[in-house]
Design an enzyme around this catalytic site. Structure first.
Site, mmCIF file in Angstrom:
data_model
loop_
_atom_site.group_PDB
_atom_site.id
_atom_site.type_symbol
_atom_site.label_atom_id
_atom_site.label_comp_id
_atom_site.label_asym_id
_atom_site.label_seq_id
_atom_site.Cartn_x
_atom_site.Cartn_y
_atom_site.Cartn_z
ATOM 1 N N HIS A 103 5.790 -5.423 13.207
ATOM 2 C CA HIS A 103 5.201 -4.922 14.444
ATOM 3 C C HIS A 103 6.191 -4.953 15.604
ATOM 4 O O HIS A 103 6.012 -4.220 16.580
ATOM 5 C CB HIS A 103 3.940 -5.710 14.776
ATOM 6 N N HIS A 271 2.011 -4.738 2.048
ATOM 7 C CA HIS A 271 0.705 -5.178 1.577
ATOM 8 C C HIS A 271 0.791 -5.970 0.273
ATOM 9 O O HIS A 271 -0.242 -6.407 -0.249
ATOM 10 C CB HIS A 271 -0.226 -3.979 1.417
#
Length: 740
Positions: A103, A271
């Protein structure tokens, strides 16, 4: 003020309301989101720098003196050093730190090169309080003891990314390398993040235009305000449209320079680790850090301490891990994605997610706090898109069946994600910089500095060639002004102005540019084309000053190399095409941002000060270095009777009270005619980027100085300094030579 975890609604609303038409350059600002935010701007008056390290601090030198091995070991140890105040899921902080690094880097966008990891912006508003960055304040606090220990030798910006790398390595994942050298800043950067009045949910999609095929507003990359990429629940929060989710993913990842394979690899790789958090109703989510109470010391999204210890935490609102081994790299993500059918469910927080139908116990995951318990895995709508979209599915099936291919693709895509905004490879520092040159790094072969006699002979030949001052200056500007101080792309080194797509950009007047480049190539001898273009521009400026009765010397740092088509990803350069360039009085078409604000934006990307911007505009106008206008050729904004001479005439004539300016009705408030106040005769034609230097009080103050008698030399010196700054903006091969 309270903010809802899912919708991003801030109680009390927002004091800034756009009218849906022309927007401001920066859109919604921190002051709009947090009206009570402490204002430090007053302490920066007079140019006072908020950087506590001082102007003489050399971060690259400090970074290269660090005990890099010890730092990585400390980070590795931290991964499993779970703290009671914020326990690690599965006893390992690795997934948490990967999200932090992702991020930090993932705000990068190709449209203007802004965002990204290169200055540690995740520490500041609004990013520190975006819903998508929920609870990452805790990740930064976990890192503080290490940051404090190594001090000036590691910036927050570098630490974020290196920690992500170490996290991947600590869980057996592949890493391509790491380049340090990101220097921290100490205040929020002024970036346009959007105009929406709320974050994430319905109403936060005004950047999307449904009547134009859901076109996303430029230069934004995130689909909704407050997100890094896409809404994981689906387009606009609609989980019933995985195909639309694929469309959104393709668009937003492309806007951060990722192709389909890189998108799939990054999604699957990210993920493979960790879990989503949505164990509690969304309305129990606390206030974001920037709006929290003083005594909480910059921490936000807080909940009951016992619930934190038990793992009852909400961040995205989705709840559960993707794989049965959330702290181990592998291919379980793709294996499960294709093994099971998935049904749409909702988390305890009310978020939409997908759960496998009748999962085998072996494919269940341990509870994040109690490994003796088993919980089902989940997928988001974004994950389902990799299965539903034909192109994504083909890539996903290949990665499912070829672990080595996934390893390599993820490692390279992660490296690109984390380094895309660092510019040329020469800026990368440290022992783990990969030796391989990658095309997205815009490689330029090393150049050779010509002799003084070769330079002198070339400049003389150029001035005798029949090419005009205007033509030479415009060619040099076209070459150098692509530079962006945001991601350090573009610039004169490499002379990519002679390659596609730059040679064909309308702003560059392609036919004229081709003529100039052809002649310079004929004259350059042993000089690189990159050097020849810049030297020709400097020769033209020196001549223009002489013709006006002045003497200036324009320094040129030679030694540039010439890039080739092989070194150039032409498609990746398309976002660098100027929509507007006020320095050349170029505007492709009327936009939602005022033309004069786009000039400010361009100056910011070039790293220019207000005086430098002002002097460059006035000088370029005097030199006649403007793009050709459909109706007025190369004369619009050229407020002088002696174009081609370097004078302050632009400012003198702009501020002349004997001229009355009127809008040209059919121009849409973009073009103006200057008439003699007494006779009514037309004297000049100008644009918004011209008249703003007379209408805006601060810019007028600058223009008045350059128009004053006795300040001619000041104007010349400021112009030459600013010109040289632009020409040399990308010379990292020179400024970083001492480190390499």
């Amino acid at each position: 003020m309270q903010m809802d975890a899912k919708t991003g609604d801030i109680s009390g609303g927002c004091p800034f309301h756009g009218d849906g038409g022309t927007r401001s350059l920066l859109g919604r600002t921190n002051r709009d989101w947090w009206p009570d935010q402490l204002q430090l701007e007053i302490l920066k008056e007079g140019g006072r720098n908020p950087d506590p390290m001082g102007e003489d601090f050399d971060y690259v030198e400090a970074f290269n003196a660090i005990d890099y091995t010890a730092l990585k070991q400390d980070l590795t140890d931290l991964m499993t050093d779970s703290q009671e105040w914020w326990p690690a899921d599965y006893g390992h902080y690795g997934p948490f730190f990967i999200r932090m690094a992702w991020h930090a880097a993932g705000t990068y966008r190709t449209g203007d090169g802004r965002g990204g990891s290169s200055s540690g912006q995740q520490r500041f508003a609004p990013l520190n309080s975006w819903p998508d960055n929920g609870n990452l304040d805790k990740a930064r606090r976990l890192l503080w003891p290490i940051k404090q220990k190594y001090g000036k030798h590691i910036s927050w910006a570098d630490l974020f990314i290196l920690t992500g790398n170490v996290a991947i390595e600590s869980m057996g994942g592949p890493v391509f390398g790491f380049g340090g050298g990101r220097k921290d800043v100490y205040e929020p950067e002024m970036v346009y993040w959007g105009t929406e009045e709320q974050w994430v949910d319905t109403g936060a999609e005004t950047r999307i235009h449904p009547d134009e095929g859901r076109a996303l507003e430029n230069p934004l990359a995130a689909i909704q305000m407050g997100l890094i990429y896409v809404n994981p629940e689906g387009p606009g929060g609609d989980p019933h449209d995985p195909e639309g989710m694929a469309r959104d993913m393709r668009e937003t990842f492309a806007r951060m320079a990722m192709n389909d394979e890189e998108t799939v690899a990054l999604t699957a790789g990210g993920h493979a680790f960790g879990k989503c958090h949505g164990a509690k109703p969304a309305d129990t989510f606390g206030t974001a850090p920037e709006g929290e109470n003083l005594h909480l010391m910059g921490m936000g999204w807080l909940t009951d301490e016992e619930e934190i210890r038990n793992g009852h935490v909400t961040t995205s609102g989705i709840e559960g891990p993707w794989t049965p081994n959330p702290t181990q790299w592998g291919n379980d993500y793709f294996r499960l994605l294709f093994k099971y059918e998935y049904e749409l469910t909702q988390s305890p927080a009310g978020a939409y997610q997908w759960t496998p139908v009748d999962p085998e116990e072996a494919d269940m995951a341990p509870d994040a706090r109690d490994p003796s318990k088993k919980v089902p895995t989940i997928m988001t709508t974004a994950d389902m898109a990799l299965k539903r979209d034909p192109d994504y599915r083909k890539i996903s099936e290949r990665f499912r069946d070829d672990q080595a291919a996934l390893d390599d693709a993820f490692a390279r895509a992660w490296f690109k994600l984390c380094h895309r905004d660092m510019g040329p490879k020469v800026r990368y520092q440290g022992p783990e910089v990969p030796s391989e040159d990658l095309i997205w790094q815009d490689p330029v072969p090393s150049g050779t500095a010509p002799s003084d006699s070769d330079v002198s002979s070339f400049k003389s030949a150029v001035l005798d060639s029949g090419l005009t001052v205007s033509e030479l200056v415009k060619a040099a500007w076209a070459s150098a002004s692509t530079y962006r101080n945001s991601d350090h792309r573009g610039g004169a080194n490499g002379a990519r102005v002679r390659l596609a797509p730059q040679k064909d950009w309308a702003a560059n007047d392609p036919e004229e540019l081709g003529k100039v480049l052809s002649k310079l190539d004929e004259l350059r001898g042993n000089l690189s084309m990159a050097d020849a273009i810049v030297l020709a521009g400097s020769a033209a400026i020196e001549k223009a000053a002489r013709d006006a009765g002045h003497s200036v010397s324009v320094d040129v740092t030679t030694g540039r190399g010439d890039a080739t088509d092989e070194h150039t990803d032409a498609e990746s350069f398309e976002p660098l095409e100027p929509f507007a360039d006020g320095f050349r009085n170029y505007l492709k078409t009327k936009a939602s941002v005022k033309t004069e604000e786009m000039l400010i934006d361009k100056a910011h990307l070039l790293g220019l000060s207000i005086p430098e911007m002002t002097a460059l505009v006035g000088g370029m106008r005097a030199l006649g270095a403007v793009s050709r206008h459909a109706d007025h050729g190369d004369r619009i904004g050229v407020l002088t009777d002696r174009p081609g001479q370097l004078t302050n005439d632009f400012f003198v004539n702009l501020l002349d009270m004997g001229t009355k300016w009127e809008v040209v009705d059919e121009s849409g408030d973009e073009e103006f005619v200057g008439k003699d106040r007494k006779s009514g005769d037309e004297k000049w034609r100008a644009t918004r980027t011209d008249l703003v230097f007379g209408s805006n009080s601060q810019l007028r103050a600058q223009a008045e100085v350059f128009a004053e008698s006795g300040n001619e030399q000041l104007f010349l010196d400021t112009f030459v300094k600013a010109w040289t700054k632009v020409m040399d903006a990308d010379r990292f091969d020179v400024t970083y030579a001492k480190y390499n």
